[in-house]
Design a protein around this motif. Structure first.
Motif, PDB file in Angstrom:
ATOM      1  N   LEU A 198      75.565  43.319 -21.461  1.00  0.00           N
ATOM      2  CA  LEU A 198      74.439  42.731 -22.178  1.00  0.00           C
ATOM      3  C   LEU A 198      73.582  43.811 -22.833  1.00  0.00           C
ATOM      4  N   SER A 199      73.272  43.629 -24.114  1.00  0.00           N
ATOM      5  CA  SER A 199      72.384  44.567 -24.810  1.00  0.00           C
ATOM      6  C   SER A 199      71.061  43.921 -25.205  1.00  0.00           C
ATOM      7  N   HIS A 200      71.011  42.575 -25.260  1.00  0.00           N
ATOM      8  CA  HIS A 200      69.771  41.889 -25.624  1.00  0.00           C
ATOM      9  C   HIS A 200      69.571  40.687 -24.699  1.00  0.00           C
ATOM     10  N   LEU A 201      68.384  40.628 -24.080  1.00  0.00           N
ATOM     11  CA  LEU A 201      68.011  39.482 -23.250  1.00  0.00           C
ATOM     12  C   LEU A 201      66.617  39.041 -23.667  1.00  0.00           C
ATOM     13  N   ASP A 202      66.515  37.844 -24.240  1.00  0.00           N
ATOM     14  CA  ASP A 202      65.249  37.326 -24.743  1.00  0.00           C
ATOM     15  C   ASP A 202      65.080  35.889 -24.271  1.00  0.00           C
ATOM     16  N   LEU A 203      64.139  35.688 -23.360  1.00  0.00           N
ATOM     17  CA  LEU A 203      63.859  34.362 -22.813  1.00  0.00           C
ATOM     18  C   LEU A 203      62.410  33.972 -23.093  1.00  0.00           C
ATOM     19  N   SER A 204      61.788  34.594 -24.077  1.00  0.00           N
ATOM     20  CA  SER A 204      60.363  34.437 -24.306  1.00  0.00           C
ATOM     21  C   SER A 204      60.000  33.019 -24.723  1.00  0.00           C
ATOM     22  N   GLY A 205      58.752  32.639 -24.393  1.00  0.00           N
ATOM     23  CA  GLY A 205      58.223  31.358 -24.818  1.00  0.00           C
ATOM     24  C   GLY A 205      58.703  30.171 -24.012  1.00  0.00           C
ATOM     25  N   ASN A 206      59.022  30.378 -22.742  1.00  0.00           N
ATOM     26  CA  ASN A 206      59.479  29.285 -21.896  1.00  0.00           C
ATOM     27  C   ASN A 206      58.625  29.200 -20.633  1.00  0.00           C
ATOM     28  N   SER A 207      59.171  28.654 -19.567  1.00  0.00           N
ATOM     29  CA  SER A 207      58.404  28.498 -18.324  1.00  0.00           C
ATOM     30  C   SER A 207      59.176  29.062 -17.137  1.00  0.00           C
ATOM     31  N   PHE A 208      59.844  30.192 -17.347  1.00  0.00           N
ATOM     32  CA  PHE A 208      60.478  30.878 -16.224  1.00  0.00           C
ATOM     33  C   PHE A 208      59.392  31.355 -15.265  1.00  0.00           C
ATOM     34  N   LYS A 209      59.663  31.265 -13.980  1.00  0.00           N
ATOM     35  CA  LYS A 209      58.667  31.660 -12.992  1.00  0.00           C
ATOM     36  C   LYS A 209      59.337  32.408 -11.850  1.00  0.00           C
ATOM     37  N   GLY A 210      58.501  32.870 -10.926  1.00  0.00           N
ATOM     38  CA  GLY A 210      59.029  33.645  -9.809  1.00  0.00           C
ATOM     39  C   GLY A 210      59.135  35.115 -10.171  1.00  0.00           C
ATOM     40  N   PRO A 211      59.657  35.921  -9.268  1.00  0.00           N
ATOM     41  CA  PRO A 211      59.734  37.368  -9.520  1.00  0.00           C
ATOM     42  C   PRO A 211      60.837  37.730 -10.505  1.00  0.00           C
ATOM     43  N   LEU A 212      60.683  38.893 -11.101  1.00  0.00           N
ATOM     44  CA  LEU A 212      61.760  39.443 -11.914  1.00  0.00           C
ATOM     45  C   LEU A 212      62.871  39.913 -10.983  1.00  0.00           C
ATOM     46  N   PRO A 213      64.101  39.457 -11.176  1.00  0.00           N
ATOM     47  CA  PRO A 213      65.165  39.832 -10.242  1.00  0.00           C
ATOM     48  C   PRO A 213      65.454  41.325 -10.281  1.00  0.00           C
ATOM     49  N   SER A 214      65.633  41.915  -9.109  1.00  0.00           N
ATOM     50  CA  SER A 214      65.942  43.345  -9.034  1.00  0.00           C
ATOM     51  C   SER A 214      67.297  43.667  -9.655  1.00  0.00           C
ATOM     52  N   SER A 215      68.139  42.638  -9.821  1.00  0.00           N
ATOM     53  CA  SER A 215      69.468  42.855 -10.394  1.00  0.00           C
ATOM     54  C   SER A 215      69.406  43.271 -11.859  1.00  0.00           C
ATOM     55  N   LEU A 216      68.235  43.159 -12.494  1.00  0.00           N
ATOM     56  CA  LEU A 216      68.112  43.619 -13.886  1.00  0.00           C
ATOM     57  C   LEU A 216      68.479  45.092 -14.013  1.00  0.00           C
ATOM     58  N   ARG A 217      68.353  45.831 -12.927  1.00  0.00           N
ATOM     59  CA  ARG A 217      68.648  47.281 -12.970  1.00  0.00           C
ATOM     60  C   ARG A 217      70.107  47.568 -13.285  1.00  0.00           C
ATOM     61  N   HIS A 218      70.972  46.562 -13.143  1.00  0.00           N
ATOM     62  CA  HIS A 218      72.399  46.770 -13.408  1.00  0.00           C
ATOM     63  C   HIS A 218      72.742  46.659 -14.893  1.00  0.00           C
ATOM     64  N   LEU A 219      71.789  46.225 -15.713  1.00  0.00           N
ATOM     65  CA  LEU A 219      72.070  46.014 -17.142  1.00  0.00           C
ATOM     66  C   LEU A 219      71.885  47.327 -17.893  1.00  0.00           C
ATOM     67  N   LEU A 220      72.772  48.258 -17.645  1.00  0.00           N
ATOM     68  CA  LEU A 220      72.602  49.617 -18.145  1.00  0.00           C
ATOM     69  C   LEU A 220      72.807  49.739 -19.647  1.00  0.00           C
ATOM     70  N   ARG A 221      73.376  48.710 -20.282  1.00  0.00           N
ATOM     71  CA  ARG A 221      73.543  48.736 -21.740  1.00  0.00           C
ATOM     72  C   ARG A 221      72.390  48.020 -22.454  1.00  0.00           C
ATOM     73  N   LEU A 222      71.426  47.515 -21.695  1.00  0.00           N
ATOM     74  CA  LEU A 222      70.362  46.700 -22.278  1.00  0.00           C
ATOM     75  C   LEU A 222      69.490  47.525 -23.220  1.00  0.00           C
ATOM     76  N   ARG A 223      69.265  46.997 -24.418  1.00  0.00           N
ATOM     77  CA  ARG A 223      68.414  47.662 -25.413  1.00  0.00           C
ATOM     78  C   ARG A 223      67.098  46.932 -25.621  1.00  0.00           C
ATOM     79  N   THR A 224      67.104  45.607 -25.501  1.00  0.00           N
ATOM     80  CA  THR A 224      65.858  44.855 -25.605  1.00  0.00           C
ATOM     81  C   THR A 224      65.761  43.866 -24.458  1.00  0.00           C
ATOM     82  N   LEU A 225      64.580  43.835 -23.841  1.00  0.00           N
ATOM     83  CA  LEU A 225      64.289  42.884 -22.769  1.00  0.00           C
ATOM     84  C   LEU A 225      62.947  42.238 -23.096  1.00  0.00           C
ATOM     85  N   SER A 226      62.986  40.974 -23.502  1.00  0.00           N
ATOM     86  CA  SER A 226      61.777  40.247 -23.861  1.00  0.00           C
ATOM     87  C   SER A 226      61.673  38.991 -23.007  1.00  0.00           C
ATOM     88  N   LEU A 227      60.686  38.998 -22.105  1.00  0.00           N
ATOM     89  CA  LEU A 227      60.449  37.868 -21.203  1.00  0.00           C
ATOM     90  C   LEU A 227      59.019  37.364 -21.363  1.00  0.00           C
TER      91      LEU A 227
END
Length: 393
Positions: free
Chosen positions: A110-139
């Motif tokens: 994954l290089s782009h993860l964009d979930l902005s403008g919704n109603s996601f809740k709870g903590p940010l998962p620690s597993s995000l650290r595995h997305l080593l190719r990620l270039r944009t993260l918009s939550l």
């Protein structure tokens, strides 16, 4: 590409007539299914992107996408085994409600993860650290809570991180400074507290921390290495101390907004070339005392200056009007202070400057001039500030 129907069926537990034509890596299919399953079914509108994610009818990366997986997921890369990998998950603001599944960390291409403008809740998962190719993260514009994982500092390829408009608490992790590619960091409108981190990513171009509870001074150690920083947006916090010349003269800095903080004064001073690049400075609604620094007139491209509603005394430097280096001031908001003396003539008579000089102790500021609105403070208020005794008392 090699089909993998057995693995797909085993992971998803689905009997699909399209399994023999599967393209997507089974681990990615399972991760996408978990992301959808972690959301409330009632929050998925019938015509939304996620409504078309039907794992029993189609493969996520199969084309053409006429009826299934029509949006929200992109594919492109191919792994060593020949399977197609998911490279982007970008959901529209459809009001999706639920948590972000830890399985998202298995989308390793994954290089782009964009979930902005919704109603996601709870903590940010620690597993995000595995997305080593990620270039944009918009939550942004969700309801995520808890702290910002320090492990996000492991995402060294990330160029944009936007976690604004959530309910995140705790400090800004110092580990974010390890993201050497990060150009834009937006953590605005959360509930972050504590001091600014000891360091920030050296590649930053835009920094936004507005609307938190960050406190303490603007440390030279934090900012001195940010030679590419163009925008510093830190309004509506509890930042204190002085606004110093080294900060305003960062080599690429163009816009600074530190309004609505607890700043107490200036220490601008003279400086050697190269000239500063600052265009706009907003320090309104602080606790700044002392006099207006004449040195700001030496900032050649500074055209917008806001210092409204502080406790600044003394005269408006004549250099602001007639002797300014480079471009003249076009926006000047100094209302709500205790400035005295006469208004520099260069600001009156319909010149091209927008702003406010009212609610001060100025002389010769005609009521009919827009720039002089609102009216000046009553004489007794000004006398009290300057320790003057009016005749007859």
């Amino acid at each position: 590409m090699l089909p993998s129907p057995v693995l797909v069926l085993g992971l998803l537990g689905l009997l699909s007539p399209f399994a023999a034509a599967a393209l997507t890596a089974p681990s990615d299919v399972a991760a996408l299914a978990s992301v959808k399953a972690a959301l409330a079914a009632s929050s998925i509108p019938p015509r939304s992107c996620l409504a078309t994610w039907d794992f029993s009818a189609a493969d996520p990366c199969a084309t053409p996408r006429r009826t299934h997986f029509v949006c929200g997921v992109s594919c492109g890369a191919t792994d060593a085994g020949g399977a197609t990998r998911v490279t982007a998950v970008v959901l529209e603001d459809a009001g999706y409600e639920g948590s972000l599944s830890p399985a998202v960390g298995k989308l390793s291409f994954l290089s782009h993860l964009d979930l902005s403008g919704n109603s996601f809740k709870g903590p940010l998962p620690s597993s995000l650290r595995h997305l080593l190719r990620l270039r944009t993260l918009s939550l942004s514009f969700n309801a995520f809570s808890g702290t910002i994982p320090s492990s996000l500092g492991d995402l060294r390829a990330m160029e944009l991180l936007d976690l604004s408009h959530n309910q995140l608490t705790g400090r800004v992790p110092a580990e974010l400074a390890r993201i050497g590619a990060l150009r834009s960091l937006d953590l605005s409108y959360n509930k972050l507290s504590g001091r600014l981190p000891a360091a920030l990513p050296p590649s930053l171009v835009a920094l936004a921390l507005r609307g938190n509870a960050l406190s303490g001074p603007i440390s030279r150690a934090t900012f001195a290495g940010l030679h590419r920083l163009e925008v510093a947006e830190m309004a509506a916090n509890r930042i204190s101390g002085l606004v110093e010349g080294w900060f305003l003269r960062l080599p690429a800095l163009q816009q600074v907004n530190l309004a609505n903080n607890s700043l107490s004064g200036f220490a601008v001073g003279e400086a050697a070339p190269p000239p500063p690049q600052l265009v706009a400075l907003d320090l309104g609604y602080n606790r700044i005392e002392g006099e207006l620094p004449a040195e700001l007139a030496g900032f050649p491209v500074l055209t917008s200056l806001t210092l409204r509603h502080n406790r600044i005394k003394g005269a408006i430097p004549s250099q602001y009007a007639g002797g300014k280096t480079g471009s003249p001031l076009r926006r000047l908001f100094l209302d709500g202070n205790f400035l005295n003396g006469k208004v520099p003539q260069g600001f009156l008579g319909g010149v091209a400057v927008i702003g406010r000089l009212g609610d001060n102790c100025l002389e010769g500021c005609p009521d009919g001039e827009d720039l002089c609105q609102p009216l000046q403070k009553p004489p007794e208020v000004c006398d009290e500030m300057y320790g003057a005794v009016r005749p007859g008392l």
